[in-house]
Motif scaffolding. Structure first.
Motif, PDB file in Angstrom:
ATOM      1  N   MET A  95       0.913  -1.169  -0.097  1.00 44.80           N
ATOM      2  CA  MET A  95       0.176  -0.048  -0.069  1.00 44.80           C
ATOM      3  C   MET A  95       0.754   1.131  -0.003  1.00 44.80           C
ATOM      4  N   ILE A  96       2.005   1.165   0.597  1.00 49.69           N
ATOM      5  CA  ILE A  96       3.010   2.226   0.359  1.00 49.69           C
ATOM      6  C   ILE A  96       3.496   2.462  -0.815  1.00 49.69           C
ATOM      7  N   ILE A  97       4.102   1.322  -1.436  1.00 51.46           N
ATOM      8  CA  ILE A  97       4.504   1.321  -2.928  1.00 51.46           C
ATOM      9  C   ILE A  97       3.491   1.844  -3.787  1.00 51.46           C
ATOM     10  N   ASP A  98       2.218   1.341  -3.760  1.00 48.46           N
ATOM     11  CA  ASP A  98       1.084   1.776  -4.583  1.00 48.46           C
ATOM     12  C   ASP A  98       0.620   3.409  -4.280  1.00 48.46           C
ATOM     13  N   GLY A  99       1.384   3.941  -3.250  1.00 52.43           N
ATOM     14  CA  GLY A  99       0.998   5.448  -2.935  1.00 52.43           C
ATOM     15  C   GLY A  99      -0.524   5.221  -2.251  1.00 52.43           C
ATOM     16  N   ARG A 100      -0.857   4.549  -1.558  1.00 52.70           N
ATOM     17  CA  ARG A 100      -2.197   4.706  -0.850  1.00 52.70           C
ATOM     18  C   ARG A 100      -1.980   4.890   0.583  1.00 52.70           C
ATOM     19  N   LEU A 101      -0.814   4.800   1.048  1.00 54.37           N
ATOM     20  CA  LEU A 101      -0.342   5.029   2.446  1.00 54.37           C
ATOM     21  C   LEU A 101       0.992   5.896   2.399  1.00 54.37           C
ATOM     22  N   ARG A 102       1.054   6.556   3.535  1.00 52.39           N
ATOM     23  CA  ARG A 102       2.567   7.273   3.813  1.00 52.39           C
ATOM     24  C   ARG A 102       3.179   6.867   5.094  1.00 52.39           C
ATOM     25  N   PRO A 103       4.253   6.244   5.127  1.00 53.75           N
ATOM     26  CA  PRO A 103       4.878   6.034   6.341  1.00 53.75           C
ATOM     27  C   PRO A 103       5.597   7.055   6.900  1.00 53.75           C
ATOM     28  N   LEU A 104       5.431   7.159   8.203  1.00 58.99           N
ATOM     29  CA  LEU A 104       6.024   8.301   8.971  1.00 58.99           C
ATOM     30  C   LEU A 104       7.176   7.915   9.887  1.00 58.99           C
ATOM     31  N   ALA A 105       7.055   6.723  10.469  1.00 57.70           N
ATOM     32  CA  ALA A 105       8.130   6.225  11.367  1.00 57.70           C
ATOM     33  C   ALA A 105       8.297   4.797  11.282  1.00 57.70           C
ATOM     34  N   ALA A 106       9.466   4.344  11.474  1.00 58.66           N
ATOM     35  CA  ALA A 106       9.334   2.577  12.072  1.00 58.66           C
ATOM     36  C   ALA A 106       9.143   2.574  13.209  1.00 58.66           C
ATOM     37  N   GLY A 107       8.258   1.538  13.415  1.00 59.90           N
ATOM     38  CA  GLY A 107       7.806   1.254  15.049  1.00 59.90           C
ATOM     39  C   GLY A 107       8.965   0.657  15.638  1.00 59.90           C
ATOM     40  N   THR A 108       9.818  -0.157  15.015  1.00 58.41           N
ATOM     41  CA  THR A 108      10.837  -1.105  15.873  1.00 58.41           C
ATOM     42  C   THR A 108      12.108  -0.215  16.332  1.00 58.41           C
ATOM     43  N   LEU A 109      12.590  -0.835  17.154  1.00 64.93           N
ATOM     44  CA  LEU A 109      14.037  -0.367  17.812  1.00 64.93           C
ATOM     45  C   LEU A 109      14.874  -0.106  16.635  1.00 64.93           C
ATOM     46  N   ALA A 110      15.083  -1.040  15.609  1.00 63.19           N
ATOM     47  CA  ALA A 110      16.097  -0.804  14.475  1.00 63.19           C
ATOM     48  C   ALA A 110      15.140  -0.361  13.271  1.00 63.19           C
ATOM     49  N   ARG A 111      15.703   0.167  12.174  1.00 62.44           N
ATOM     50  CA  ARG A 111      15.096   0.594  10.960  1.00 62.44           C
ATOM     51  C   ARG A 111      14.830  -0.786  10.246  1.00 62.44           C
ATOM     52  N   ILE A 112      13.840  -0.577   9.332  1.00 60.01           N
ATOM     53  CA  ILE A 112      13.051  -1.831   8.749  1.00 60.01           C
ATOM     54  C   ILE A 112      14.200  -2.052   7.445  1.00 60.01           C
ATOM     55  N   GLY A 113      14.464  -2.968   7.093  1.00 63.07           N
ATOM     56  CA  GLY A 113      15.166  -3.352   5.874  1.00 63.07           C
ATOM     57  C   GLY A 113      14.825  -2.696   4.631  1.00 63.07           C
ATOM     58  N   PRO A 114      13.516  -2.989   4.101  1.00 63.27           N
ATOM     59  CA  PRO A 114      13.077  -2.249   2.826  1.00 63.27           C
ATOM     60  C   PRO A 114      12.886  -0.832   2.632  1.00 63.27           C
ATOM     61  N   LEU A 115      13.013  -0.227   3.987  1.00 60.63           N
ATOM     62  CA  LEU A 115      12.822   1.397   4.013  1.00 60.63           C
ATOM     63  C   LEU A 115      13.886   1.754   5.201  1.00 60.63           C
ATOM     64  N   PRO A 116      15.188   1.640   4.567  1.00 61.54           N
ATOM     65  CA  PRO A 116      16.474   1.992   5.570  1.00 61.54           C
ATOM     66  C   PRO A 116      16.329   3.647   5.863  1.00 61.54           C
ATOM     67  N   ASP A 117      15.662   4.329   5.073  1.00 62.78           N
ATOM     68  CA  ASP A 117      15.901   5.711   5.154  1.00 62.78           C
ATOM     69  C   ASP A 117      14.683   6.225   6.323  1.00 62.78           C
ATOM     70  N   LEU A 118      13.696   5.202   6.661  1.00 62.51           N
ATOM     71  CA  LEU A 118      12.861   5.620   7.620  1.00 62.51           C
ATOM     72  C   LEU A 118      13.296   5.499   8.896  1.00 62.51           C
ATOM     73  N   THR A 119      13.170   6.723   9.749  1.00 54.95           N
ATOM     74  CA  THR A 119      13.802   6.850  11.201  1.00 54.95           C
ATOM     75  C   THR A 119      12.747   5.957  11.978  1.00 54.95           C
ATOM     76  N   THR A 120      13.085   5.702  13.104  1.00 51.55           N
ATOM     77  CA  THR A 120      12.419   4.775  14.010  1.00 51.55           C
ATOM     78  C   THR A 120      11.552   5.721  15.157  1.00 51.55           C
ATOM     79  N   LEU A 121      10.446   5.573  15.632  1.00 50.97           N
ATOM     80  CA  LEU A 121       9.770   6.376  16.826  1.00 50.97           C
ATOM     81  C   LEU A 121      10.930   6.693  17.831  1.00 50.97           C
ATOM     82  N   GLN A 122      11.901   5.766  18.061  1.00 53.07           N
ATOM     83  CA  GLN A 122      12.864   6.125  19.063  1.00 53.07           C
ATOM     84  C   GLN A 122      14.023   7.012  18.672  1.00 53.07           C
ATOM     85  N   GLU A 123      14.154   7.106  17.384  1.00 52.53           N
ATOM     86  CA  GLU A 123      15.071   8.205  16.785  1.00 52.53           C
ATOM     87  C   GLU A 123      14.328   9.387  16.880  1.00 52.53           C
ATOM     88  N   GLN A 124      12.970   9.437  16.756  1.00 56.38           N
ATOM     89  CA  GLN A 124      12.245  10.740  16.537  1.00 56.38           C
ATOM     90  C   GLN A 124      11.955  11.166  18.139  1.00 56.38           C
TER      91      GLN A 124
END
Length: 322
Positions: free
Chosen positions: A212-241
């Motif tokens: 849904m992100i690839i299709d442009g239906r959703l927009r990611p704001l943050a990774a919800g995990t402690l480490a960044r997510i592999g397919p979205l390496p530039d997406l910062t984590t909630l902890q980093e934010q």
């Protein structure tokens, strides 16, 4: 000397023995696999994919049956009450098999004592997403809107007590704001309303929202995990934010009733290992960013005990009001 009748009886028993053994070999009839969430969600997709693999590997039909509701605990309870002969299994999930033990004081089963942990199949990292048409371009903007208008920002989940519910509650608690929870009977209907803009946000598994992100239906704001997510390496984590050590991830695996025969556990574990090498199953797990899991038997049960303890540490001491 043995009588002719005794010799005849002995011969009949020898002839009958292999037939009795063959009849008792598992699986000797179709196996029902219960799923605690609605059709179309990732848990359901994994259930149908592993059922197809088991059918091919074990030579008997594995039939998926959806029993959604109560955060997956309805299906789990049905498997607890099923015969421990391998005829009914559960495609378990972290919510009914771990979170529920920390969340519900009236849970009708004990996930550790009343279910047999057989094989963990996959782990799913989660991320914070909003609809593509949302005015919020960052987590900070979302939090500020919730701070200005308490309760005005809504989020969806796959049910009360789901990983999504807890993660969004943790974010609200860490940010010092109030969100409005809108629970659904699974991720699929929740995502439909999120995309349509009827709710504002959620923290959901990448396996569910990745396309849904690839299709442009959703927009990611943050990774919800402690480490960044592999397919979205530039997406910062909630902890980093700056929102604390939120680690939102879920998992799925195969369970049976307590006392499931060792033969059944061994066959299912071996079939699960074999399925992990099937290209079709690998594509389903990894395309959306899920991590294949290899915990089996006692190792899976030990992991489950740690998960329950982790959720009790978060939920049991009143840190989060759900």
């Amino acid at each position: 000397m043995p009588t002719r009748r005794a010799l005849g009886a002995a011969a009949l028993s020898l002839l009958a023995a292999p037939a009795v053994h063959a009849q008792g070999a598992w699986p000797s009839r179709p196996v029902r696999m219960l799923v605690g969430f609605a059709p179309g969600g990732f848990t359901d997709i994994v259930a149908r994919a592993i059922a197809e693999q088991y059918t091919a590997i074990l030579g008997q039909n594995f039939v998926v049956e959806n029993r959604s509701g109560a955060s997956g605990t309805i299906a789990a309870d049905a498997v607890v009450k099923a015969p421990a002969d391998g005829s009914v299994l559960l495609l378990g999930h972290s919510t009914p098999n771990a979170v529920a033990a920390a969340l519900f004081s009236n849970l009708p089963y004990d996930p550790l004592k009343d279910l047999t942990a057989v094989a963990q199949l996959a782990v799913h990292p989660h991320l914070l997403v909003v609809p593509a048409a949302s005015p919020f371009r960052s987590t900070a903007e979302l939090i500020e809107a919730a701070r200005v208008r308490p309760g005005a920002i809504s989020y969806c989940s796959a049910g009360i007590g789901s990983v999504h519910h807890i993660a969004c509650s943790m974010l609200a608690q860490r940010a010092g704001v109030e969100f409005t929870h809108v629970p659904y009977r699974g991720s699929a209907p929740a995502m439909a309303d999120l995309i349509a803009g009827r709710v504002d946000m959620t923290i959901e598994g990448i396996n569910t929202v990745g396309q849904m992100i690839i299709d442009g239906r959703l927009r990611p704001l943050a990774a919800g995990t402690l480490a960044r997510i592999g397919p979205l390496p530039d997406l910062t984590t909630l902890q980093e934010q700056g929102y604390g050590d939120i680690d939102a991830q879920s998992w799925v695996g195969i369970f049976g009733p307590a006392g499931l025969p060792a033969e059944v556990v061994a066959k299912l574990s071996a079939a699960s290992d074999q399925a992990m090498h099937a290209p079709a199953f690998q594509r389903i797990l990894t395309t959306g960013g899920s991590i294949p899991a290899s915990r089996r038997g006692a190792e899976f049960r030990d992991f489950l005990a740690l998960e329950i303890a982790r959720y009790k540490a978060v939920l049991g001491d009143g840190q989060i009001a759900l």
